[in-house]
Motif scaffolding. Structure first.
Motif, mmCIF file in Angstrom:
data_model
loop_
_atom_site.group_PDB
_atom_site.id
_atom_site.type_symbol
_atom_site.label_atom_id
_atom_site.label_comp_id
_atom_site.label_asym_id
_atom_site.label_seq_id
_atom_site.Cartn_x
_atom_site.Cartn_y
_atom_site.Cartn_z
ATOM 1 N N PHE A 27 0.724 -1.188 -0.131
ATOM 2 C CA PHE A 27 0.065 -0.239 -0.180
ATOM 3 C C PHE A 27 0.979 1.145 0.044
ATOM 4 N N TRP A 28 2.212 1.724 0.953
ATOM 5 C CA TRP A 28 2.495 2.435 1.185
ATOM 6 C C TRP A 28 3.485 2.577 -0.078
ATOM 7 N N ALA A 29 4.184 2.116 -1.216
ATOM 8 C CA ALA A 29 4.761 1.530 -2.730
ATOM 9 C C ALA A 29 3.587 2.442 -3.164
ATOM 10 N N MET A 30 2.147 1.598 -3.442
ATOM 11 C CA MET A 30 1.296 2.393 -4.571
ATOM 12 C C MET A 30 0.803 3.989 -4.375
ATOM 13 N N ILE A 33 4.292 5.363 -5.650
ATOM 14 C CA ILE A 33 3.924 5.630 -7.702
ATOM 15 C C ILE A 33 2.852 6.571 -8.136
ATOM 16 N N VAL A 34 1.957 6.357 -6.921
ATOM 17 C CA VAL A 34 0.731 7.884 -7.379
ATOM 18 C C VAL A 34 1.589 8.664 -7.260
ATOM 19 N N THR A 39 3.303 14.166 -9.293
ATOM 20 C CA THR A 39 4.875 15.005 -9.767
ATOM 21 C C THR A 39 5.680 15.199 -10.498
ATOM 22 N N MET A 40 5.475 14.383 -11.601
ATOM 23 C CA MET A 40 6.055 14.595 -12.751
ATOM 24 C C MET A 40 5.436 13.684 -14.226
ATOM 25 N N LEU A 46 4.475 7.046 -18.012
ATOM 26 C CA LEU A 46 5.057 6.435 -17.601
ATOM 27 C C LEU A 46 4.962 4.955 -16.931
ATOM 28 N N PHE A 47 4.342 5.571 -16.276
ATOM 29 C CA PHE A 47 3.176 4.495 -15.155
ATOM 30 C C PHE A 47 2.364 4.299 -16.063
ATOM 31 N N LEU A 48 1.344 4.746 -16.478
ATOM 32 C CA LEU A 48 0.146 4.579 -17.295
ATOM 33 C C LEU A 48 0.259 3.798 -18.500
#
Length: 94
Positions: A27-30, A33-34, A39-40, A46-48
């Protein structure tokens, strides 16, 4: 040898602790990442862009299709054995 006799309260609590910690880390990692994606703009793109890759993995059929196949196989076995088909099965499936 009973498998449940070997499970003690300490083992159970240890497993719950490990699972809880792993879920919190995921949960913390997600969340990180969000936040990074927000912010960028390049990071968000890239994430999407990796989400469509999920669709490359095969998706197993829903459970109800497996149940229907099992029912059809059971009917075929009854027909092969010479037993007359039961009338209650047709009414129950409707």
């Amino acid at each position: 040898m009973d498998l449940l006799d070997k499970v003690s309260l300490g083992t159970l609590l240890l497993h719950w602790l490990v699972v809880s910690i792993l879920l919190l880390i995921v949960f913390w990692a997600m969340m990180k990442i969000v936040a990074w994606g927000k912010t960028m703009s390049r990071g968000a793109f890239l994430f999407l862009s990796f989400f469509p890759l999920i669709s490359l993995f095969p998706i197993p059929p829903p459970q109800f299709e497996n149940v229907q196949k099992a029912k059809q196989e059971q009917r075929k076995r009854k027909e092969d054995s010479g037993d007359p088909p039961e009338e209650d099965e047709g009414e129950a499936s409707r």
